[in-house]
Design a protein around this motif. Structure first.
Motif, PDB file in Angstrom:
ATOM      1  N   HIS A 174     -17.163  -5.990   4.674  1.00  0.00           N
ATOM      2  CA  HIS A 174     -16.703  -5.070   5.716  1.00  0.00           C
ATOM      3  C   HIS A 174     -15.910  -3.932   5.072  1.00  0.00           C
ATOM      4  CE1 HIS A 174     -15.033  -3.506   9.428  1.00  0.00           C
ATOM      5  NE2 HIS A 174     -13.812  -3.654   8.937  1.00  0.00           N
ATOM      6  N   LEU A 175     -16.352  -2.697   5.290  1.00  0.00           N
ATOM      7  CA  LEU A 175     -15.694  -1.525   4.709  1.00  0.00           C
ATOM      8  C   LEU A 175     -14.435  -1.185   5.490  1.00  0.00           C
ATOM      9  CD1 LEU A 175     -15.799   0.846   2.641  1.00  0.00           C
ATOM     10  CD2 LEU A 175     -17.085   2.129   4.382  1.00  0.00           C
ATOM     11  N   LEU A 176     -13.298  -1.140   4.792  1.00  0.00           N
ATOM     12  CA  LEU A 176     -12.050  -0.757   5.454  1.00  0.00           C
ATOM     13  C   LEU A 176     -12.035   0.744   5.698  1.00  0.00           C
ATOM     14  CD1 LEU A 176      -9.330  -2.900   3.622  1.00  0.00           C
ATOM     15  CD2 LEU A 176     -10.888  -3.528   5.480  1.00  0.00           C
ATOM     16  N   HIS A 177     -11.375   1.152   6.779  1.00  0.00           N
ATOM     17  CA  HIS A 177     -11.331   2.574   7.127  1.00  0.00           C
ATOM     18  C   HIS A 177     -10.405   3.360   6.195  1.00  0.00           C
ATOM     19  CE1 HIS A 177     -13.767   2.014  10.648  1.00  0.00           C
ATOM     20  NE2 HIS A 177     -12.935   1.131  11.162  1.00  0.00           N
ATOM     21  N   SER A 178      -9.366   2.703   5.694  1.00  0.00           N
ATOM     22  CA  SER A 178      -8.418   3.384   4.815  1.00  0.00           C
ATOM     23  C   SER A 178      -8.909   3.349   3.372  1.00  0.00           C
ATOM     24  CB  SER A 178      -7.033   2.727   4.888  1.00  0.00           C
ATOM     25  OG  SER A 178      -6.425   2.977   6.123  1.00  0.00           O
ATOM     26  N   GLU A 281      -3.602 -18.008   0.138  1.00  0.00           N
ATOM     27  CA  GLU A 281      -3.353 -17.670   1.540  1.00  0.00           C
ATOM     28  C   GLU A 281      -2.202 -16.665   1.664  1.00  0.00           C
ATOM     29  OE1 GLU A 281      -4.833 -18.331   4.335  1.00  0.00           O
ATOM     30  OE2 GLU A 281      -6.396 -19.622   3.500  1.00  0.00           O
ATOM     31  N   ASP A 282      -2.066 -16.117   2.880  1.00  0.00           N
ATOM     32  CA  ASP A 282      -0.935 -15.249   3.225  1.00  0.00           C
ATOM     33  C   ASP A 282      -0.778 -14.101   2.242  1.00  0.00           C
ATOM     34  OD1 ASP A 282       1.206 -14.374   4.726  1.00  0.00           O
ATOM     35  OD2 ASP A 282       2.668 -15.641   3.699  1.00  0.00           O
ATOM     36  N   SER A 283      -1.884 -13.428   1.951  1.00  0.00           N
ATOM     37  CA  SER A 283      -1.874 -12.294   1.026  1.00  0.00           C
ATOM     38  C   SER A 283      -2.284 -11.025   1.758  1.00  0.00           C
ATOM     39  CB  SER A 283      -2.826 -12.560  -0.151  1.00  0.00           C
ATOM     40  OG  SER A 283      -2.460 -13.728  -0.849  1.00  0.00           O
ATOM     41  N   PHE A 284      -2.058  -9.894   1.101  1.00  0.00           N
ATOM     42  CA  PHE A 284      -2.394  -8.602   1.690  1.00  0.00           C
ATOM     43  C   PHE A 284      -2.950  -7.661   0.626  1.00  0.00           C
ATOM     44  CE2 PHE A 284       0.540 -10.250   4.803  1.00  0.00           C
ATOM     45  CZ  PHE A 284       0.051  -9.770   6.015  1.00  0.00           C
ATOM     46  N   ALA A 285      -3.809  -6.774   1.074  1.00  0.00           N
ATOM     47  CA  ALA A 285      -4.201  -5.620   0.272  1.00  0.00           C
ATOM     48  C   ALA A 285      -3.326  -4.464   0.736  1.00  0.00           C
ATOM     49  CB  ALA A 285      -5.682  -5.305   0.473  1.00  0.00           C
ATOM     50  N   TYR A 286      -2.385  -4.069  -0.110  1.00  0.00           N
ATOM     51  CA  TYR A 286      -1.448  -2.987   0.222  1.00  0.00           C
ATOM     52  C   TYR A 286      -2.046  -1.669  -0.278  1.00  0.00           C
ATOM     53  CZ  TYR A 286       1.832  -6.844   0.979  1.00  0.00           C
ATOM     54  OH  TYR A 286       2.445  -7.993   1.426  1.00  0.00           O
ATOM     55  N   ILE A 287      -2.337  -0.775   0.651  1.00  0.00           N
ATOM     56  CA  ILE A 287      -3.036   0.463   0.328  1.00  0.00           C
ATOM     57  C   ILE A 287      -2.035   1.611   0.239  1.00  0.00           C
ATOM     58  CG2 ILE A 287      -4.876   2.035   1.056  1.00  0.00           C
ATOM     59  CD1 ILE A 287      -6.018  -0.332   2.686  1.00  0.00           C
ATOM     60  N   ASP A 288      -1.925   2.194  -0.949  1.00  0.00           N
ATOM     61  CA  ASP A 288      -0.968   3.285  -1.181  1.00  0.00           C
ATOM     62  C   ASP A 288       0.445   2.859  -0.803  1.00  0.00           C
ATOM     63  OD1 ASP A 288      -2.796   5.054  -2.269  1.00  0.00           O
ATOM     64  OD2 ASP A 288      -3.325   5.933  -0.342  1.00  0.00           O
ATOM     65  N   GLY A 289       0.915   1.801  -1.438  1.00  0.00           N
ATOM     66  CA  GLY A 289       2.250   1.292  -1.155  1.00  0.00           C
ATOM     67  C   GLY A 289       2.281   0.612   0.203  1.00  0.00           C
ATOM     68  N   SER A 290       3.170   1.064   1.057  1.00  0.00           N
ATOM     69  CA  SER A 290       3.322   0.436   2.376  1.00  0.00           C
ATOM     70  C   SER A 290       2.578   1.190   3.476  1.00  0.00           C
ATOM     71  CB  SER A 290       4.812   0.364   2.734  1.00  0.00           C
ATOM     72  OG  SER A 290       5.377   1.672   2.787  1.00  0.00           O
ATOM     73  N   HIS A 291       1.736   2.145   3.118  1.00  0.00           N
ATOM     74  CA  HIS A 291       1.085   2.964   4.144  1.00  0.00           C
ATOM     75  C   HIS A 291       0.097   2.164   4.986  1.00  0.00           C
ATOM     76  CE1 HIS A 291       2.569   7.047   3.261  1.00  0.00           C
ATOM     77  NE2 HIS A 291       2.737   6.569   2.046  1.00  0.00           N
ATOM     78  N   ALA A 292      -0.548   1.173   4.391  1.00  0.00           N
ATOM     79  CA  ALA A 292      -1.477   0.335   5.147  1.00  0.00           C
ATOM     80  C   ALA A 292      -1.558  -1.013   4.451  1.00  0.00           C
ATOM     81  CB  ALA A 292      -2.859   0.985   5.228  1.00  0.00           C
ATOM     82  N   HIS A 294      -3.825  -4.792   4.678  1.00  0.00           N
ATOM     83  CA  HIS A 294      -4.912  -5.562   5.279  1.00  0.00           C
ATOM     84  C   HIS A 294      -4.778  -7.011   4.839  1.00  0.00           C
ATOM     85  CE1 HIS A 294      -8.945  -6.027   7.053  1.00  0.00           C
ATOM     86  NE2 HIS A 294      -9.140  -6.918   6.094  1.00  0.00           N
ATOM     87  N   PRO A 295      -4.794  -7.960   5.777  1.00  0.00           N
ATOM     88  CA  PRO A 295      -4.620  -9.366   5.398  1.00  0.00           C
ATOM     89  C   PRO A 295      -5.778  -9.889   4.552  1.00  0.00           C
ATOM     90  CG  PRO A 295      -5.196  -9.157   7.725  1.00  0.00           C
ATOM     91  CD  PRO A 295      -4.929  -7.779   7.234  1.00  0.00           C
ATOM     92  N   ILE A 296      -5.443 -10.685   3.551  1.00  0.00           N
ATOM     93  CA  ILE A 296      -6.417 -11.307   2.667  1.00  0.00           C
ATOM     94  C   ILE A 296      -6.197 -12.817   2.702  1.00  0.00           C
ATOM     95  CG2 ILE A 296      -7.308 -11.455   0.303  1.00  0.00           C
ATOM     96  CD1 ILE A 296      -7.788  -8.745   1.570  1.00  0.00           C
ATOM     97  N   ARG A 297      -7.284 -13.575   2.833  1.00  0.00           N
ATOM     98  CA  ARG A 297      -7.180 -15.032   2.938  1.00  0.00           C
ATOM     99  C   ARG A 297      -7.957 -15.701   1.805  1.00  0.00           C
ATOM    100  NH1 ARG A 297      -9.655 -15.624   8.793  1.00  0.00           N
ATOM    101  NH2 ARG A 297     -11.183 -14.339   7.692  1.00  0.00           N
TER     102      ARG A 297
END
Length: 329
Positions: A174-178, A281-292, A294-297
């Motif tokens: 799934h392609l993220l919008h950001s 578990e309980d991970s995130f893809a942090y895009i450009d610091g805190s701007h966005a 996305h949860p990662i499992r």
């Protein structure tokens, strides 16, 4: 009836602003009981707010003199893709520019105005008391000193934007919008928690090397534009601004005794994809610091490449050397 020389279609601009309340104003009568050192810090922050407001007023006065239509928006109010304008002008710093980029494709150019540049003399004056650094404005081509000149160059088409790469991010196809303009950090939500993942590089769907298994505090991937930010601070290298490659670094890897750390830092070429299998578990893809974020499992497959739409941006002249195909302002 149009006057001689008047442009048939007026250019439309969006003036995108850093919020005014990043550092809430403090009145002098509220300084009671505060140490002299802290009062200096608060006055410095108050001055930063005023300088930013003055820069906004200045940019608006310049636009009023031009044959353009324009509207103003605070970047916190962005909620949908930017459309139906010919140019986006950000007034703030790199953070405002980064925020704008997440709502833009490659059809509209962008120019940044650093509203509150760092003053070298001020930093030196207060270096033993507090950090008086203001806005770096690394990607901003203008300040109040040259905004009108830069704007005229753009409106009269004597300057053209540079195309800089962004990171395309797919999670389970799934392609993220950001799209990341600076960098992407994939890590557990708690920075002290170990992350487990594996990755490999692929070209044309085929593996370009062995699978790399990692236990670390996460994975950072940067664009050329972001190679001077967190990546450089972590020990990475500066890339030419127009490079289409990405740079990756495994953060604080735990290596078996005698193992080489060479595969923990490298490049994803413009024709390659980095495929990551995440096992935490309980991970995130942090895009450009805190701007966005996305949860990662556990079990997610993340694919990164430089195949995102480029960002058309007017860059500061010092970025552009004679062998790079972009016009200088």
């Amino acid at each position: 009836m149009l006057l001689h020389g008047e442009i048939m279609a007026r250019r439309k601009l969006l003036l995108l602003l850093k919020p005014f309340d990043v550092h809430p104003l403090r009145h002098s009568d509220s300084f009671s009981g505060i140490s002299n050192s802290n009062i200096k810090i608060l006055r410095h922050l108050d001055n930063r707010i005023q300088v930013h407001k003055d820069a906004i007023s200045f940019c608006q006065e310049v636009l009023q003199r031009k044959s353009v239509e324009w509207e103003t928006m605070v970047h916190n109010d962005l909620s949908r893709p930017i459309r139906d304008v010919d140019l986006v002008v950000t007034v703030g710093g790199d953070g405002t520019l980064l925020k704008a980029s997440h709502f833009m494709d490659d059809s509209i150019p962008l120019v940044g105005v650093n509203s509150d540049p760092t003053q070298v003399d001020e930093v030196e004056q207060f270096r033993d008391e507090f950090d008086a650094t203001r806005s770096a404005g690394y990607l901003c081509a203008a300040s109040v000193q040259n905004f009108e000149q830069v704007l005229d160059e753009i409106l009269n088409k004597r300057a053209r934007p540079s195309q800089i790469s962004r990171i395309s991010i797919r999670v389970n196809s799934h392609l993220l919008h950001s799209h990341a303009l600076n960098d992407l950090l994939i890590a557990h939500s708690c920075p002290a928690t170990l992350s487990r993942f594996s990755f490999r590089l692929k070209g044309n769907g085929e593996s370009c090397g062995s699978l790399v298994n990692c236990r670390s505090s996460g994975l950072r991937v940067s664009t050329a534009a972001g190679s001077t930010a967190a990546m450089l601070s972590a020990g990475g290298f500066v890339m030419p601004i127009l490079s289409k490659d990405l740079q990756y670094m495994v953060r604080e890897p735990i290596l078996p005794r005698g193992a080489s750390s060479g595969v923990m830092h490298g490049c994803v070429k413009s024709d390659q994809t980095m495929e990551i299998a995440w096992s935490t578990e309980d991970s995130f893809a942090y895009i450009d610091g805190s701007h966005a974020a996305h949860p990662i499992r556990t079990g997610d497959i993340i694919e990164l490449s430089s195949k995102a739409p480029v960002l058309n941006i007017f860059l500061p002249p010092h970025f552009l050397s004679a062998n790079e195909p972009a016009a200088k302002l």
